[in-house]
Every structure is written in C-alpha cells, then in structure tokens.
Enzyme design. Sequence first.
Site, PDB file in Angstrom:
ATOM      1  CD  GLU A 123      -7.302   2.146  -8.788  1.00  0.00           C
ATOM      2  OE1 GLU A 123      -6.136   1.795  -8.506  1.00  0.00           O
ATOM      3  OE2 GLU A 123      -8.219   2.209  -7.948  1.00  0.00           O
ATOM      4  CD  GLU A 177     -28.574  18.505  -4.290  1.00  0.00           C
ATOM      5  OE1 GLU A 177     -29.623  18.910  -3.761  1.00  0.00           O
ATOM      6  OE2 GLU A 177     -27.738  19.261  -4.821  1.00  0.00           O
ATOM      7  CE1 TYR A 210     -11.131  -1.832  -6.209  1.00  0.00           C
ATOM      8  CE2 TYR A 210     -11.261  -4.109  -6.952  1.00  0.00           C
ATOM      9  CZ  TYR A 210     -11.692  -3.094  -6.115  1.00  0.00           C
ATOM     10  OH  TYR A 210     -12.658  -3.331  -5.198  1.00  0.00           O
ATOM     11  CB  ILE A 211      -4.133  -2.732 -11.096  1.00  0.00           C
ATOM     12  CG1 ILE A 211      -4.064  -2.950  -9.580  1.00  0.00           C
ATOM     13  CG2 ILE A 211      -2.792  -2.257 -11.644  1.00  0.00           C
ATOM     14  CD1 ILE A 211      -3.009  -3.940  -9.109  1.00  0.00           C
ATOM     15  CE  LYS A 220      -4.887   4.163  -6.257  1.00  0.00           C
ATOM     16  NZ  LYS A 220      -5.438   2.831  -6.108  1.00  0.00           N
ATOM     17  NE  ARG A 280      -9.796 -12.977 -18.496  1.00  0.00           N
ATOM     18  CZ  ARG A 280      -9.190 -13.932 -17.808  1.00  0.00           C
ATOM     19  NH1 ARG A 280      -8.319 -14.728 -18.392  1.00  0.00           N
ATOM     20  NH2 ARG A 280      -9.426 -14.082 -16.524  1.00  0.00           N
ATOM     21  N   GLY A 336      -3.965  -9.317 -12.498  1.00  0.00           N
ATOM     22  CA  GLY A 336      -4.270  -9.862 -11.187  1.00  0.00           C
ATOM     23  C   GLY A 336      -3.051  -9.972 -10.297  1.00  0.00           C
ATOM     24  CB  ALA A 391      11.003 -14.082   8.057  1.00  0.00           C
ATOM     25  CB  THR A 427      -4.927  -0.936   2.514  1.00  0.00           C
ATOM     26  OG1 THR A 427      -4.014  -1.175   1.463  1.00  0.00           O
ATOM     27  CG2 THR A 427      -4.209  -0.365   3.714  1.00  0.00           C
ATOM     28  CG  HIS A 460     -28.928  22.504  -3.357  1.00  0.00           C
ATOM     29  ND1 HIS A 460     -29.092  21.713  -4.466  1.00  0.00           N
ATOM     30  CD2 HIS A 460     -29.058  23.793  -3.750  1.00  0.00           C
ATOM     31  CE1 HIS A 460     -29.319  22.496  -5.510  1.00  0.00           C
ATOM     32  NE2 HIS A 460     -29.293  23.753  -5.108  1.00  0.00           N
ATOM     33  CB  CYS A 472      -0.936  -0.007   1.212  1.00  0.00           C
ATOM     34  SG  CYS A 472      -1.943   1.465   1.290  1.00  0.00           S
ATOM     35  CB  CYS A 483      -3.316   2.498  -1.609  1.00  0.00           C
ATOM     36  SG  CYS A 483      -3.461   0.821  -1.030  1.00  0.00           S
ATOM     37  NE  ARG A 541     -14.399 -11.825 -14.222  1.00  0.00           N
ATOM     38  CZ  ARG A 541     -14.160 -12.652 -13.197  1.00  0.00           C
ATOM     39  NH1 ARG A 541     -15.157 -13.136 -12.488  1.00  0.00           N
ATOM     40  NH2 ARG A 541     -12.922 -12.991 -12.894  1.00  0.00           N
ATOM     41  CG  ASP A 586      -3.677  -8.100  -0.425  1.00  0.00           C
ATOM     42  OD1 ASP A 586      -4.654  -7.780   0.286  1.00  0.00           O
ATOM     43  OD2 ASP A 586      -3.199  -7.356  -1.305  1.00  0.00           O
TER      44      ASP A 586
HETATM   45  P1  NDP Z   1      -8.148  -7.976 -10.546  1.00  0.00           P
HETATM   46  O1  NDP Z   1      -8.265  -9.372 -10.095  1.00  0.00           O
HETATM   47  O2  NDP Z   1      -9.075  -6.958 -10.007  1.00  0.00           O
HETATM   48  O3  NDP Z   1      -8.203  -7.915 -12.135  1.00  0.00           O
HETATM   49  C1  NDP Z   1      -7.416  -8.752 -12.935  1.00  0.00           C
HETATM   50  C2  NDP Z   1      -7.828  -8.557 -14.363  1.00  0.00           C
HETATM   51  O4  NDP Z   1      -6.975  -9.280 -15.215  1.00  0.00           O
HETATM   52  C3  NDP Z   1      -9.251  -9.027 -14.637  1.00  0.00           C
HETATM   53  O5  NDP Z   1      -9.868  -8.100 -15.470  1.00  0.00           O
HETATM   54  C4  NDP Z   1      -9.021 -10.365 -15.327  1.00  0.00           C
HETATM   55  O6  NDP Z   1     -10.036 -10.689 -16.226  1.00  0.00           O
HETATM   56  C5  NDP Z   1      -7.746 -10.084 -16.090  1.00  0.00           C
HETATM   57  N1  NDP Z   1      -6.986 -11.287 -16.367  1.00  0.00           N
HETATM   58  C6  NDP Z   1      -6.654 -12.282 -15.522  1.00  0.00           C
HETATM   59  N2  NDP Z   1      -5.922 -13.220 -16.148  1.00  0.00           N
HETATM   60  C7  NDP Z   1      -5.794 -12.811 -17.418  1.00  0.00           C
HETATM   61  C8  NDP Z   1      -5.157 -13.371 -18.564  1.00  0.00           C
HETATM   62  N3  NDP Z   1      -4.499 -14.524 -18.500  1.00  0.00           N
HETATM   63  N4  NDP Z   1      -5.240 -12.689 -19.724  1.00  0.00           N
HETATM   64  C9  NDP Z   1      -5.915 -11.530 -19.802  1.00  0.00           C
HETATM   65  N5  NDP Z   1      -6.531 -10.959 -18.751  1.00  0.00           N
HETATM   66  C10 NDP Z   1      -6.472 -11.594 -17.568  1.00  0.00           C
HETATM   67  O7  NDP Z   1      -6.634  -7.619 -10.237  1.00  0.00           O
HETATM   68  P2  NDP Z   1      -5.847  -6.265 -10.156  1.00  0.00           P
HETATM   69  O8  NDP Z   1      -4.465  -6.668 -10.468  1.00  0.00           O
HETATM   70  O9  NDP Z   1      -6.486  -5.181 -10.927  1.00  0.00           O
HETATM   71  O10 NDP Z   1      -5.968  -5.899  -8.623  1.00  0.00           O
HETATM   72  C11 NDP Z   1      -5.659  -6.867  -7.619  1.00  0.00           C
HETATM   73  C12 NDP Z   1      -6.415  -6.570  -6.372  1.00  0.00           C
HETATM   74  O11 NDP Z   1      -5.812  -5.483  -5.710  1.00  0.00           O
HETATM   75  C13 NDP Z   1      -7.850  -6.139  -6.587  1.00  0.00           C
HETATM   76  O12 NDP Z   1      -8.728  -7.218  -6.707  1.00  0.00           O
HETATM   77  C14 NDP Z   1      -8.127  -5.324  -5.379  1.00  0.00           C
HETATM   78  O13 NDP Z   1      -8.561  -6.180  -4.363  1.00  0.00           O
HETATM   79  C15 NDP Z   1      -6.790  -4.730  -5.037  1.00  0.00           C
HETATM   80  N6  NDP Z   1      -6.714  -3.313  -5.490  1.00  0.00           N
HETATM   81  C16 NDP Z   1      -7.564  -2.404  -4.952  1.00  0.00           C
HETATM   82  C17 NDP Z   1      -7.519  -1.093  -5.343  1.00  0.00           C
HETATM   83  C18 NDP Z   1      -8.482  -0.116  -4.748  1.00  0.00           C
HETATM   84  O14 NDP Z   1      -9.035  -0.410  -3.700  1.00  0.00           O
HETATM   85  N7  NDP Z   1      -8.703   1.037  -5.378  1.00  0.00           N
HETATM   86  C19 NDP Z   1      -6.574  -0.620  -6.340  1.00  0.00           C
HETATM   87  C20 NDP Z   1      -5.752  -1.663  -6.868  1.00  0.00           C
HETATM   88  C21 NDP Z   1      -5.814  -2.944  -6.445  1.00  0.00           C
HETATM   89  P3  NDP Z   1     -11.439 -11.325 -15.749  1.00  0.00           P
HETATM   90  O15 NDP Z   1     -12.232 -10.219 -15.167  1.00  0.00           O
HETATM   91  O16 NDP Z   1     -12.014 -11.841 -17.014  1.00  0.00           O
HETATM   92  O17 NDP Z   1     -11.090 -12.401 -14.784  1.00  0.00           O
END
Ligand code: NDP
Length: 458
Positions: free
Chosen positions: A182, A441, A178-179, A50, A199, A262, A114, A311, A436, A42, A47, A205, A303
């Site tokens: 953003e 609101e 998310y990432i 970012k 995809r 991811g 560790a 976080t 307002h 974070c 976070c 999603r 995580d």
């Molecule tokens: P996410 O799990 O949110 O998203 C991963 C994305 O990658 C999905 O759209 C997924 O598609 C796609 N994907 C996965 N595998 C493949 C592949 N082989 N080929 C193509 N696309 C693929 O992960 P992030 O990395 O964005 O974030 C990780 C986590 O970190 C989040 O879930 C969240 O919990 C946390 N986070 C929170 C933030 C916030 O609070 N603002 C900011 C950043 C991170 P599909 O949807 O089809 O599975």
Amino acid sequence: MAHDLDLFVIGAGSGGVRAARLAAQSGAKVAVAEEYRVGGTCVIRGCVPKKFMVYASEFAHYAHISEGYGWSASGSSFDWSRFREAKDREISRLSGLYIANLTRAGASLMEGRAVLKGPHTVEVAGHGEVTAQKILIATGGRPWRPQDLPGVEHTITSEEAFDLPALPRRILIVGGGYIAVEFAGIFAGLGVETTLLYRGDAILRGFDDDVRHHLSREIERRGIRLLLGQTQTSIEKGPNGLLSRLSGGDAIETDQVMLATGRAPHTAGLGLAAAGVEVSSSGAIVVDGFSKTSAPGIWAVGDVTDRINLTPVAIREGAAFAQTEFYGNPTRFDHDMVASAVFSQPPVGSVGLSETEARNGGAEVDIYMSSFRPMKETFYGGQEQALIKLVVETKSQKILGCHVVGPDSPEIIQMAAIALKMGVTKSQWDSTCAVHPTLSEELVTMKDKFVRATRADH
Ligand code: NDP
C-alpha cells in the site's frame, strides 16, 4: 467482592471502544484507558490516514490519464505539508467523535497507560488503582522490525510515514505484505522514486497466486521498482542518503528506508504474567471462541490476539464480547469468509480461499478467471489490466473464493462476500443479471472454466 467498575477496557481502539460503548449502553459501569490517542491504530496511524494518503496519491495517475480524455492537466503539483495538515485535522475530528460516542454511551475515559496488577485490578498512570469485575485487553499491535539488522535505527515504519516532515525523493520499502504494497503505491503516486524489496518470489504471501503475480506486474507498470528474492543486509548513513546493501550483492541509495516487516501484539509491560494471562510464542494473547483468556475475568479482542488483524474483525470481536457478557446473549464472532482489501494501486479485493488453499484442503476445484483491460483504460490507450477469479468446488459448485484486482475491487468484494458467506453456488451467482458497463459484471458472465497450461500463459 464489590469492584469499582463492571468493565475496564485497556485500549481505546476499534475493538475496545465498541465493546466499551455496548457494555455501557447495557447499564454497566465502564471505564476505558488509553495511553496515546482515542481511535487506536485504525483512526490515528492506520486505515484512515492511509486511505487519505491513497486518495492523495491517486490524483497524479488521474491527471496522467485525463489527457487521454481531453483534459489538459499539466502544471499541477502536490503540497505534502498542506495535505498533512488537512489529514491531521480530520483525524483529530474523528478521534473527537470516538470520545464523544464513548461518553454519550456512559463510559468514562482515563488518559494514561494501564498495567494489570491482578485478575481484577489495573493501575492507570495518573489515576491509581482501579478494580473491575471484568477486564478487556484491546491494546492492538505495533510495527515489528528486525533488531539485528545493522543500521535498523535509520529506518522508519508506517507510523512515522504518516508524519514525515517532508516527502523523500527516493524511498526503499521493505516487505511484501499489506503495508509495504500500500505504501509503495502511495509514495510512487506522490512522485517519490519507490523501490519495493521483498524476500519472497511474489508479494502478498497468503493471497491467491494469480493475484500476487498480476499485482506485481501492475505495480511495476505504475513505476514501482520491484526487487524480489533478496533481503537487506545492512543500512549505512552516507553523505547523500541511506545506503542499503542487499543479499544479492547490490546496494541501493535512498533518502528513506521504511520497514513494513510485520506487526506484533502490543503486550510488553502490560502485566500479563501478574494477572495469569497466557500468551503464545509470538506474544499474542491466547483466547477461546468467546475471546476469553486463560485468566478468569479477563478477555482480549483485536490485533493483540493475532487472529485476523483487521479493524472490522476487532469491532465484531468487541461486540460479541459485550453481547455475551453484558446482554446475556452468548455470541462468537465467526472468523470464516472475512473479506479483505489491499489498497494498492490498483487495489485488491479478496474473500474466501485462494486456489492453492482450496486444493491443499483436498477440494477439487474449477477455476474461472479473466484478465482484461477495463473500459477506462482502453479509451486512452492505457495498458493496465484487471483480474477476476473465482474458485469453485467442482462437486458442490459452491464458490469458495473470489479475487479481484482492479479499480473499485474493495467495493466489489464487500458485496461478493455476502454471497459467499451465504454459500452461493456458481449457477446462483450467474443467475444474477449483470450491471452494465461495469468491471464487476464480468464476475457473473464467466462461462468457461480456466484451463491452466503453463505459468507463462497467464
Ligand atoms: P504482513 O505480515 O502482512 O507482512 C509482513 C511482510 O514483511 C511480509 O511480506 C514478510 O515476508 C516480511 N518480513 C517479515 N520479516 C521480515 C524480515 N526479517 N526481513 C524481511 N522481510 C520480512 O504485515 P504488514 O506489516 O504489512 O501488516 C500487518 C497486518 O496489518 C496485516 O497482516 C493486516 O492484517 C493488517 N493490515 C491490513 C490492511 C488492510 O486491510 N488493507 C492494511 C495494513 C495492514 P514473508 O511474506 O516472507 O513472511
């Protein structure tokens, strides 16, 4: 048997530091090991930096709309190196505060990796073996990339994106979470020609479908090229950049390719098997409601357990562990109604169930939804739309979900989450007088149920 310590924490991120501080404040003898930098994902590469990048990237949009408000903003420019240096200074300051807070609480810090050697034993690089009555694993997650993608070695993840030597002219971001969303906003805002490749048929999603479609339209309005329903099949390095071939047959050339596909629990080489800690098929540490693992004497938070990867959740899990184990106050963190925000541009705030989740759960629901141009937009002739949506259970009239896309939605959703967590009904919600003129609101003045005719009409 006497141990060196009452608690040994592996990982000085949000969850580990909170648990260590609280445990140490109870009088327990505590040490924390960190292999990289104190603060964890974070603070160091998540976070916090970012959010600084989001702030930095918003100014171009402000400059654009400021003309409509009578300002003359032409001629402004952005210096990535200057920003990066300022960001690094602030992160070092914050990391220092984490260290100071840990030591002030009485915990000691061991710099080094560790590895578990048994249920009560860890070996810390440069420090040797240490035994502890209790061990807490809080090692977080790491970016995951598809290793079978030809050319994957040419890609970066969010970790490298924070420290690029220079801003690329063109970037391809892969993913729809998310990432991805953003960083697409960040790079586009900083003037980088940005393509987002996902995809699926709509980004984010798991979020409410109306939010997903609304945000797709809005990020395209901000100049991001959105390619849906396709994947990358290979990446080649050419004389003018990186050539990504796509499943649809097209190819796209950019200077950087960022995979935001991811994150995975960071458990590799941790010695979990030696200590008898069970992991799931996705590599996450399996825990019960008190964050206890299958090994007596070992707990895990954040995580690395892949529950809700946020976080504030890791912090609460760490605090609940400390309350339970060091204050005689058994505490489970309640993972229900956790609000979250996506710092896209415009941002998203969301708490509770999406319409689909509510219906799939068997609830009959009333939907209240409105899409409109916020006041700031109408003044200068901007077309950006905000979206607000409430998912209300018909029978009980309880609000099950609240979703906002638009300026300040992360701030708005924090307050909405309090009411939803308390089980607010639609009439109680509406009895709250509006503030307002604000965007929020509108949330307390929606009287008519939204009737969905066809997807084309929203
Ligand atoms: P996410 O799990 O949110 O998203 C991963 C994305 O990658 C999905 O759209 C997924 O598609 C796609 N994907 C996965 N595998 C493949 C592949 N082989 N080929 C193509 N696309 C693929 O992960 P992030 O990395 O964005 O974030 C990780 C986590 O970190 C989040 O879930 C969240 O919990 C946390 N986070 C929170 C933030 C916030 O609070 N603002 C900011 C950043 C991170 P599909 O949807 O089809 O599975």
